[in-house]
Design a protein around this motif. Structure first.
Motif, PDB file in Angstrom:
ATOM      1  N   GLY B 232       0.783  -1.223   0.000  1.00  0.00           N
ATOM      2  CA  GLY B 232       0.000   0.000   0.000  1.00  0.00           C
ATOM      3  C   GLY B 232       0.818   1.277   0.000  1.00  0.00           C
ATOM      4  O   GLY B 232       0.312   2.350   0.320  1.00  0.00           O
ATOM      5  N   ALA B 233       2.094   1.159  -0.364  1.00  0.00           N
ATOM      6  CA  ALA B 233       2.912   2.373  -0.404  1.00  0.00           C
ATOM      7  C   ALA B 233       2.539   3.216  -1.618  1.00  0.00           C
ATOM      8  O   ALA B 233       2.252   2.691  -2.683  1.00  0.00           O
ATOM      9  CB  ALA B 233       4.394   2.003  -0.479  1.00  0.00           C
ATOM     10  N   GLN B 234       2.554   4.539  -1.424  1.00  0.00           N
ATOM     11  CA  GLN B 234       2.294   5.431  -2.553  1.00  0.00           C
ATOM     12  C   GLN B 234       3.604   5.838  -3.193  1.00  0.00           C
ATOM     13  O   GLN B 234       3.631   6.359  -4.299  1.00  0.00           O
ATOM     14  CB  GLN B 234       1.596   6.707  -2.049  1.00  0.00           C
ATOM     15  CG  GLN B 234       0.240   6.455  -1.429  1.00  0.00           C
ATOM     16  CD  GLN B 234      -0.220   7.711  -0.721  1.00  0.00           C
ATOM     17  OE1 GLN B 234       0.437   8.210   0.188  1.00  0.00           O
ATOM     18  NE2 GLN B 234      -1.359   8.223  -1.155  1.00  0.00           N
ATOM     19  N   MET B 235       4.691   5.622  -2.463  1.00  0.00           N
ATOM     20  CA  MET B 235       5.962   6.147  -2.923  1.00  0.00           C
ATOM     21  C   MET B 235       7.108   5.366  -2.282  1.00  0.00           C
ATOM     22  O   MET B 235       6.967   4.886  -1.154  1.00  0.00           O
ATOM     23  CB  MET B 235       6.038   7.610  -2.496  1.00  0.00           C
ATOM     24  CG  MET B 235       7.297   8.328  -2.884  1.00  0.00           C
ATOM     25  SD  MET B 235       7.304  10.009  -2.249  1.00  0.00           S
ATOM     26  CE  MET B 235       6.259  10.840  -3.419  1.00  0.00           C
ATOM     27  N   MET B 236       8.226   5.252  -3.008  1.00  0.00           N
ATOM     28  CA  MET B 236       9.442   4.710  -2.409  1.00  0.00           C
ATOM     29  C   MET B 236      10.390   5.884  -2.158  1.00  0.00           C
ATOM     30  O   MET B 236      10.405   6.840  -2.924  1.00  0.00           O
ATOM     31  CB  MET B 236      10.107   3.707  -3.357  1.00  0.00           C
ATOM     32  CG  MET B 236       9.304   2.431  -3.557  1.00  0.00           C
ATOM     33  SD  MET B 236       9.986   1.380  -4.874  1.00  0.00           S
ATOM     34  CE  MET B 236      11.529   0.850  -4.127  1.00  0.00           C
ATOM     35  N   VAL B 237      11.161   5.773  -1.104  1.00  0.00           N
ATOM     36  CA  VAL B 237      12.101   6.855  -0.781  1.00  0.00           C
ATOM     37  C   VAL B 237      13.505   6.276  -0.749  1.00  0.00           C
ATOM     38  O   VAL B 237      13.750   5.252  -0.108  1.00  0.00           O
ATOM     39  CB  VAL B 237      11.768   7.502   0.576  1.00  0.00           C
ATOM     40  CG1 VAL B 237      12.704   8.684   0.825  1.00  0.00           C
ATOM     41  CG2 VAL B 237      10.323   7.951   0.608  1.00  0.00           C
ATOM     42  N   THR B 238      14.424   6.929  -1.456  1.00  0.00           N
ATOM     43  CA  THR B 238      15.765   6.375  -1.594  1.00  0.00           C
ATOM     44  C   THR B 238      16.857   7.326  -1.106  1.00  0.00           C
ATOM     45  O   THR B 238      16.624   8.524  -0.962  1.00  0.00           O
ATOM     46  CB  THR B 238      16.037   5.994  -3.072  1.00  0.00           C
ATOM     47  OG1 THR B 238      17.372   5.511  -3.199  1.00  0.00           O
ATOM     48  CG2 THR B 238      15.920   7.216  -3.977  1.00  0.00           C
ATOM     49  N   VAL B 239      18.038   6.766  -0.887  1.00  0.00           N
ATOM     50  CA  VAL B 239      19.211   7.541  -0.466  1.00  0.00           C
ATOM     51  C   VAL B 239      20.331   7.417  -1.498  1.00  0.00           C
ATOM     52  O   VAL B 239      21.451   7.806  -1.216  1.00  0.00           O
ATOM     53  CB  VAL B 239      19.743   7.037   0.895  1.00  0.00           C
ATOM     54  CG1 VAL B 239      18.682   7.133   1.962  1.00  0.00           C
ATOM     55  CG2 VAL B 239      20.246   5.599   0.797  1.00  0.00           C
ATOM     56  N   CYS B 240      20.036   6.851  -2.679  1.00  0.00           N
ATOM     57  CA  CYS B 240      21.100   6.511  -3.622  1.00  0.00           C
ATOM     58  C   CYS B 240      20.709   6.843  -5.073  1.00  0.00           C
ATOM     59  O   CYS B 240      19.623   6.466  -5.524  1.00  0.00           O
ATOM     60  CB  CYS B 240      21.402   5.016  -3.502  1.00  0.00           C
ATOM     61  SG  CYS B 240      22.507   4.381  -4.766  1.00  0.00           S
TER      62      CYS B 240
END
Ligand code: SF4
Ligand code: SF4
Lengths: 198, 337
Positions: B232-240
């Motif tokens: 159910g995520a609307q978005m992924m968040v990355t550090v790379c």
């Protein structure tokens, strides 16, 4: 009772145990590779997200090194499929530098021209050429030349993405060059000499 | 003010410039000062390491040597020994070079012999190489980040995607865990986001395999995106930068390959920090992602402007500049279907 030597010969063991390949790979690897410490537990292969596309799991590859199977190891696609995720590395109970051993095997396969598919070695070489020419990588040139050469049939399908990256300003059309390219070149030239003599 | 030396890395100037822009935007509110390492060169990514050992480590170490030359108080760096690398691959390469030059002195000696040809030197152990999120969570601290939040990201359902190279192999023991580090979760929670548990957080995005064996990469991207979607995520968040590039730019190719239809935007954690700090999407490079975040951000009241940056003009008929060696390569046996 047959003589021991006959058994060995029948089993295909015509040589004394020879660990020279294992040591060679170990010594060519960055840091202290600990490759000799592998206990064949298989944790690496079991942890590898790319294992299903590999000819041999890392564990199997290391057993082959121990058995002196130089050509088979260097022809394996395993080192080229390795995505450098270090999953195996943090789980290996013997702290073998597995990902770095993969880099060593790539380098050896390139030098001895023992690879089945030139896509990955070419990509590495093109990348290195970019860096040695500009000091920085140049994604646009790298990706477009690489696809043109190895996946020409895929290029039309890649166009929307490529155009998207360009119109969104995410692809530089020209490479950036560092200021002291001559300094970097001197360093790399000397490093290459050292690599050959060591 | 906290001062650091910055190693941006090549992708921060092109494919990940949204990361660079958003990082620069959040420095001031957090009282951070980054001084770019002058004339830094490429870290070699994962490619150079597979070609030649000593040249590869010399290439990386030139950056470390330049950084030590620059780390004096007179240079406005306050004498810091800390190098910040926002890219996980750059971070790993720099940290690894320092680590291995120390672990195997013969390597360190050879690298320094090569560096000497360019008038440089690097003493292993001189610098502390750290990733941007490490600085934010452990030097700045979650408390200060929470205080800077003016628009909490309430209701934004995100999965924290740490990627593989950041917490592994963790030579410096920076992270809470190799496989399920919680730093990104904690930071996103401090911004008020609705953080969904994401067991795949340190799984690989495929790295350079999008270029050389796309099928292998597509499968890895599919797993990541499908799991985020299922939760159910609307978005992924990355550090790379590499993770962002693979999940964003190749999501559509992946969909074509598997016949799926995922649309999960992936933004840099610095972009979400900027939004929470009240910055405008335009200042944060939001809108240049290929899987648009517009609809998702509209849900929390953020309006993303339509960006249609024109391509830089190119001199007519001029081929792209390429290194000479290319033409000498041998052909490949067969084309991949
Ligand atoms: S995990 Fe380590 S010890 Fe186990 S098989 Fe792999 S390399 Fe050998
Ligand atoms: S580093 Fe390579 S071999 Fe190890 S788990 Fe990752 S892909 Fe597999």
């Amino acid at each position: 009772m047959p003589h021991m030597t006959d058994e060995r010969v029948r089993a295909g063991l015509t040589h004394e145990e020879d660990l020279s390949l294992l040591h060679e790979v170990s010594m060519k690897t960055a840091g202290v590779s600990r490759l000799e410490m592998c206990i064949q537990c298989g944790t690496c292969g079991g942890s590898c997200p790319a294992a299903k596309d590999m000819d041999h799991t890392p564990r199997m590859l290391f057993a082959m090194l121990r058995a002196g199977m130089r050509e088979e190891v260097l022809r394996s696609n395993t080192q080229w499929i390795c995505v450098s995720c270090y999953h195996c590395v943090v789980r290996c109970p013997q702290e073998v530098h597995i990902a770095d051993v993969m880099y060593t095997l790539k380098g050896m396969a390139i030098k001895e021209k023992l690879y089945e598919d030139s896509t990955a070695p070419d990509f590495s070489q093109t990348f290195v050429d970019m860096v040695e020419t500009y000091g920085r990588s140049f994604e646009m040139g790298l990706a477009s030349r690489h696809y043109l050469k190895h996946f020409p049939l895929r290029l039309p399908g890649m166009m929307p993405m490529g155009l998207g990256m360009i119109t969104k300003g995410r692809m530089a059309l020209m490479p950036k060059k560092i200021k002291q390219m001559d300094q970097l070149k001197k360093i790399l030239d000397h490093a290459k000499q050292l690599e050959m003599t060591s | 003010m906290n001062k650091y030396l910055l190693y941006p890395g090549c992708s921060m100037e092109s494919s990940a410039k949204a990361y660079m822009e958003s990082m620069n935007t959040i420095l001031e509110p957090l009282d951070l000062h980054f001084e770019e390492i002058d004339d830094w060169n490429c870290c070699g990514a994962t490619e150079y390491l597979g070609i030649n050992l000593i040249p590869a480590y010399s290439l990386i170490a030139r950056n470390l040597a330049l950084a030590t030359k620059q780390m004096h108080p007179a240079n406005g760096t306050g004498g810091t020994r800390t190098v910040v690398a926002p890219c996980s691959a750059c971070y790993l390469n720099l940290a690894k070079a320092d680590h291995y030059m120390n672990e195997r002195p013969s390597l360190g000696e050879k690298v320094n012999e090569a560096l000497a040809a360019g008038g440089l030197h690097y003493e292993a152990g001189t610098l502390d190489v750290r990733h941007l999120i490490d600085i934010l969570v452990y030097d700045v601290g979650l408390e200060k980040i929470r205080e800077a939040v003016v628009h909490p990201l309430t209701g934004l359902k995100v999965v924290p995607y740490m990627g593989c190279m950041l917490p592994r192999p963790d030579y410096q023991h920076r992270w809470s865990d190799h496989e399920h580090p919680t730093e990104l979760d904690d930071l996103l929670r401090a911004l008020g986001a609705d953080v969904i548990d994401y067991p795949l957080t340190t799984e690989c995005c495929g790295g350079h395999m999008t270029q050389i064996g796309p099928e292998t990469a597509f499968e890895l991207i599919r797993r990541l995106v499908a799991d985020a979607d299922e939760r159910g995520a609307q978005m992924m968040v990355t550090v790379c930068p590499m993770c962002q590039m693979n999940v964003d730019a190749y999501q559509n190719e992946m969909n074509n390959y598997f016949g799926t239809d995922y649309h999960i935007p992936i933004l840099f954690f610095t972009q979400l920090m900027g939004l929470a700090f009240g910055k405008e999407p335009g200042e944060l490079g939001i809108g240049v992602e290929l899987v648009s975040s517009r609809n998702v951000l509209a849900g929390i009241g953020v309006e993303v402007p339509v960006t249609q940056e024109p391509a830089a003009p190119r001199k007519k008929d001029e081929g792209l500049p390429m290194p000479r060696r290319w033409t000498k390569h041998e052909g490949r046996k067969e084309a991949v279907k």
